[in-house]
Design an enzyme around this catalytic site. Sequence first.
Site, PDB file in Angstrom:
ATOM      1  N   HIS A 247      34.891  45.673  52.635  1.00 54.73           N
ATOM      2  CA  HIS A 247      34.476  44.386  53.189  1.00 54.73           C
ATOM      3  C   HIS A 247      35.481  43.773  54.156  1.00 54.73           C
ATOM      4  O   HIS A 247      35.180  42.783  54.829  1.00 54.73           O
ATOM      5  CB  HIS A 247      34.154  43.407  52.047  1.00 54.73           C
TER       6      HIS A 247
ATOM      7  N   ASP B 205      27.870  38.292  47.622  1.00 53.26           N
ATOM      8  CA  ASP B 205      28.965  39.094  47.062  1.00 53.26           C
ATOM      9  C   ASP B 205      29.214  38.701  45.602  1.00 53.26           C
ATOM     10  O   ASP B 205      29.042  37.537  45.237  1.00 53.26           O
ATOM     11  CB  ASP B 205      30.238  38.791  47.895  1.00 53.26           C
TER      12      ASP B 205
ATOM     13  N   HIS C 256      32.201  38.883  44.544  1.00 53.36           N
ATOM     14  CA  HIS C 256      33.575  38.390  44.653  1.00 53.36           C
ATOM     15  C   HIS C 256      33.687  37.328  45.743  1.00 53.36           C
ATOM     16  O   HIS C 256      32.851  37.274  46.651  1.00 53.36           O
ATOM     17  CB  HIS C 256      34.516  39.557  44.982  1.00 53.36           C
TER      18      HIS C 256
ATOM     19  N   ASP D 179      36.279  37.035  47.941  1.00 49.62           N
ATOM     20  CA  ASP D 179      36.908  37.588  49.153  1.00 49.62           C
ATOM     21  C   ASP D 179      37.638  36.500  49.941  1.00 49.62           C
ATOM     22  O   ASP D 179      37.695  36.530  51.172  1.00 49.62           O
ATOM     23  CB  ASP D 179      35.874  38.292  50.049  1.00 49.62           C
TER      24      ASP D 179
ATOM     25  N   HIS E  81      40.359  43.786  51.491  1.00 50.69           N
ATOM     26  CA  HIS E  81      38.919  43.503  51.324  1.00 50.69           C
ATOM     27  C   HIS E  81      38.668  42.267  50.448  1.00 50.69           C
ATOM     28  O   HIS E  81      37.527  41.792  50.409  1.00 50.69           O
ATOM     29  CB  HIS E  81      38.141  44.733  50.810  1.00 50.69           C
TER      30      HIS E  81
ATOM     31  N   ASP F  68      27.557  42.352  50.443  1.00 54.76           N
ATOM     32  CA  ASP F  68      28.327  43.310  49.667  1.00 54.76           C
ATOM     33  C   ASP F  68      27.407  43.891  48.592  1.00 54.76           C
ATOM     34  O   ASP F  68      26.856  43.143  47.779  1.00 54.76           O
ATOM     35  CB  ASP F  68      29.520  42.597  49.018  1.00 54.76           C
TER      36      ASP F  68
ATOM     37  N   ASP G  36      27.930  45.109  45.953  1.00 53.46           N
ATOM     38  CA  ASP G  36      28.304  44.819  44.559  1.00 53.46           C
ATOM     39  C   ASP G  36      27.726  43.506  44.049  1.00 53.46           C
ATOM     40  O   ASP G  36      27.880  43.181  42.864  1.00 53.46           O
ATOM     41  CB  ASP G  36      29.824  44.896  44.351  1.00 53.46           C
TER      42      ASP G  36
ATOM     43  N   GLU H 246      30.515  48.282  51.202  1.00 53.50           N
ATOM     44  CA  GLU H 246      31.013  48.647  49.862  1.00 53.50           C
ATOM     45  C   GLU H 246      30.107  49.616  49.113  1.00 53.50           C
ATOM     46  O   GLU H 246      30.176  49.703  47.885  1.00 53.50           O
ATOM     47  CB  GLU H 246      31.309  47.399  49.014  1.00 53.50           C
TER      48      GLU H 246
END
Length: 300
Positions: free
Chosen positions: A98, A125, A127, A129, A142, A227, A229, A272
């Site tokens: 990312h 996402d 996360h 980030d 990332h 992302d 994830d 990702e």
Amino acid sequence: MTLVDLIGVPLDLGASRRGVDMGPYAVRAAGLRDSLLALGHEVLDHGNLPVADRGTFPPSAHGADFLPTIAAVCADLATRVEQSVQERRFPVVLGGDHSLAAGSVAGAARALAARGDSLGLLWIDAHGDINTPETSPSGNVHGMPVAHLLGHGDPRLHFTRGPAVRPENTFLIGIRDLDPGERAHLRTFGVHVFTMHDVDRRGLSDVMEEAITLATINASGLWVSYDADVQDPVHAPGVGTPVAGGLSWREGHLVMEMIADSGRLIGLDLVEVNPILDIGNRTAELAVGLISSALGDRIL
Ligand SMILES: [Mn+2]
């Protein structure tokens, strides 16, 4: 019909775990071009940007050691995306980790700024980030692109004059895994956050409607940085950093369908995807479905 520019970024220098450098190959192999052609779009695949393989660095290299190389890739990507948006084409950036979004989003923002316009950003996402080099526990780049797009952190990762996006036009959605420093930044930087808790309480449709509306106040164009994830690992096992409790298969598509319906989307990242951890390329196939939904694919 949209003129789509596919740009692969085989980058895994921003992460600890290897494998997302193969993401662009897996997503192409899952049939991205055919899916977009079937929707009536024109597709130009520009291949992959040149990115140094991790194996060419000293064995001890990690985290922030890769920052200058990542910055050079981001600068290259920013130029490519800027040109695509300038020409009223639609860049689709295939990651890769990312950290590339520090470049792609900046490039889109530059193209809009040249028209006296600005960009809204939807960061989908698990996360945040939103670390800076000072707060990052790992030094992995990332985990830092959002902070840099807002104008914080290391100037080598800034590719616009001033911040690429305004915090009030920036939404983080699907978040469920944050570092302590990120929690502090989310409070002080002024961005909007919808965690999985908010998605559970309010429903995804409600959250997305608010995000799309507010992200485009005084900003004509919308960029989605997706992302893989953010999806639940049940449907997306092949991601760089899996976290339980994510979006369902349909919720992922709803995100993209609602963004497409807004008519404001000017480009996207899909990042990702990690083929090493995947099962039968199903995460890459999901990525193809998500990108297709963002470009107008509908059930009916
Ligand atoms: Mn991310």
